[in-house]
Design an enzyme around this catalytic site. Structure first.
Site, PDB file in Angstrom:
ATOM      1  N   HIS A 123       0.779  -1.192   0.182  1.00 44.13           N
ATOM      2  CA  HIS A 123      -0.121  -0.017   0.109  1.00 44.13           C
ATOM      3  C   HIS A 123       0.998   1.222  -0.027  1.00 44.13           C
ATOM      4  O   HIS A 123       0.563   2.254  -0.598  1.00 44.13           O
ATOM      5  CB  HIS A 123      -0.943  -0.035   1.060  1.00 44.13           C
ATOM      6  CG  HIS A 123      -0.185   0.130   2.462  1.00 44.13           C
ATOM      7  ND1 HIS A 123       0.353  -0.988   3.091  1.00 44.13           N
ATOM      8  CD2 HIS A 123      -0.113   1.190   3.351  1.00 44.13           C
ATOM      9  CE1 HIS A 123       0.928  -0.700   4.125  1.00 44.13           C
ATOM     10  NE2 HIS A 123       0.707   0.870   4.443  1.00 44.13           N
ATOM     11  N   TYR A 124       1.883   1.223   0.712  1.00 43.28           N
ATOM     12  CA  TYR A 124       3.089   2.415   0.712  1.00 43.28           C
ATOM     13  C   TYR A 124       3.729   2.430  -0.709  1.00 43.28           C
ATOM     14  O   TYR A 124       3.706   3.630  -1.114  1.00 43.28           O
ATOM     15  CB  TYR A 124       3.971   1.924   1.830  1.00 43.28           C
ATOM     16  CG  TYR A 124       5.279   3.199   1.949  1.00 43.28           C
ATOM     17  CD1 TYR A 124       4.903   4.322   2.266  1.00 43.28           C
ATOM     18  CD2 TYR A 124       6.571   2.633   1.473  1.00 43.28           C
ATOM     19  CE1 TYR A 124       5.943   5.203   2.287  1.00 43.28           C
ATOM     20  CE2 TYR A 124       7.337   3.555   1.584  1.00 43.28           C
ATOM     21  CZ  TYR A 124       7.218   4.925   1.951  1.00 43.28           C
ATOM     22  OH  TYR A 124       8.552   5.718   1.948  1.00 43.28           O
ATOM     23  N   THR A 125       4.067   1.545  -1.224  1.00 46.18           N
ATOM     24  CA  THR A 125       4.997   1.637  -2.407  1.00 46.18           C
ATOM     25  C   THR A 125       3.947   1.830  -3.578  1.00 46.18           C
ATOM     26  O   THR A 125       4.218   2.660  -4.558  1.00 46.18           O
ATOM     27  CB  THR A 125       5.589   0.265  -2.820  1.00 46.18           C
ATOM     28  OG1 THR A 125       4.728  -0.690  -2.794  1.00 46.18           O
ATOM     29  CG2 THR A 125       6.659   0.125  -1.894  1.00 46.18           C
TER      30      THR A 125
END
Lengths: 210, 210
Positions: free
Chosen positions: A124-126
């Protein structure tokens, strides 16, 4: 020339501020609190008030270059990843365009080149970092995107590599070297329009980035 | 002609499947489990296996139109909002392009038109919906984007409005009317390239959308 550091009070941000002050280019350091402003003043930077989830207009006044090294951090929820790392970055890029900035340096992340094949636990961060990078690339601003590996607190080595180490455990880099790389990009038009993976290595920054 | 419903087992999805079966256009219904597949078979649709966080290739075979009405739902974390509502939607759009689909209907949300001024509590959600919508608009596919207000389980009225009610408490619409609107868009090229706010109202769907 006036450089704005977004995320100036973060771990990379502070080292970048120090470096720029040392180089004789004291930056504008975006902060949210008077305590952070006082820290930045002591370090020799010019604190300016701004909030990635709020008002940014004041911070971008007279700014010609930007380094975005803010992050919501691992302690907050994924809602903040959306609001700070993605939407906040997009708002900063919009403000840079309106302020006639000419160059935007983004501290992105390993994994942003392909969230599908990157670490699943932080996908979700990348995804958010990738979409912020894509927005910057489409913006029309001159950009430099750095995608460092796992960040460590080791001292600066002054040496990096921009190709991928095969072994996952070698995919790291000291925050101090990321800060030095960002400082070099600010004064090096040869880095404009480039996206660099960044890991510890044995090339000088100059050799690796220019 | 073959229509793929992504989110077929959801609350809007099921009503859309019913409507299309009734209209004599039984759709492909994307499902993740055999239990969902059995439900879709009983409803008269053709279940196809696909996962917004996994493999989508099988689901898009021979598909000419897509309705995206999937959502991670309010019970999951914001990481799933990123991975399903945003990244999943982007992956579906990519697959639609590669499958030579000609039309993609997105069930978006009130608030996506401007996350800055929308409800603060769901801003991370409206950001993700907005960015998915923007990706669709840029994709080159013919698109129709519906941005319904607060969803209710009231029975279908067959009537809507596409301008904004002043009063926040009037900004609602039955899921059944959203499903009917999506069905109309599928067979109406006049809705291609359009983005519609959608609330309960007193125009027929035909009057409001075409």
């Amino acid at each position: 020339m006036s450089i704005l550091i977004i995320g100036a009070n973060g771990q990379i941000g502070r080292q970048l501020v120090e470096q720029l002050v040392r180089d004789g280019d004291p930056p504008r350091a975006m902060v949210r609190t008077e305590e952070q402003a006082e820290t930045m003043r002591r370090m020799g930077a010019l604190p300016v008030h701004g909030d990635l989830e709020g008002d940014l207009a004041e911070a971008f006044k007279e700014v010609t270059q930007v380094v975005f090294t803010a992050g919501s951090g691992p302690k907050t929820g994924a809602d903040k990843t959306i609001l700070v790392d993605l939407w906040g970055a997009m708002r900063a890029i919009d403000h840079a365009l309106h302020a006639d900035c000419h160059h935007f340096v983004m501290i992105s992340s390993r994994g942003a080149e392909n969230p599908e094949t990157g670490p699943a636990a932080i996908k979700h961060y990348t995804v958010c970092k990738r979409l912020a990078d894509d927005y910057l690339i489409r913006s029309g601003l001159d950009y430099t995107i750095l995608r460092p590996g796992r960040l460590t607190n080791d001292p600066a080595t002054g040496h990096v590599r921009t190709d991928w180490p095969d072994a996952e455990e070698e995919q790291w880099i000291p925050r101090a070297d990321v800060a030095h790389a960002a400082a070099l990009c600010l004064k090096t038009p040869g880095t404009y329009g480039k996206v660099y993976p960044l890991f510890h290595g044995d090339q000088t920054l100059q050799e690796a980035l220019v």
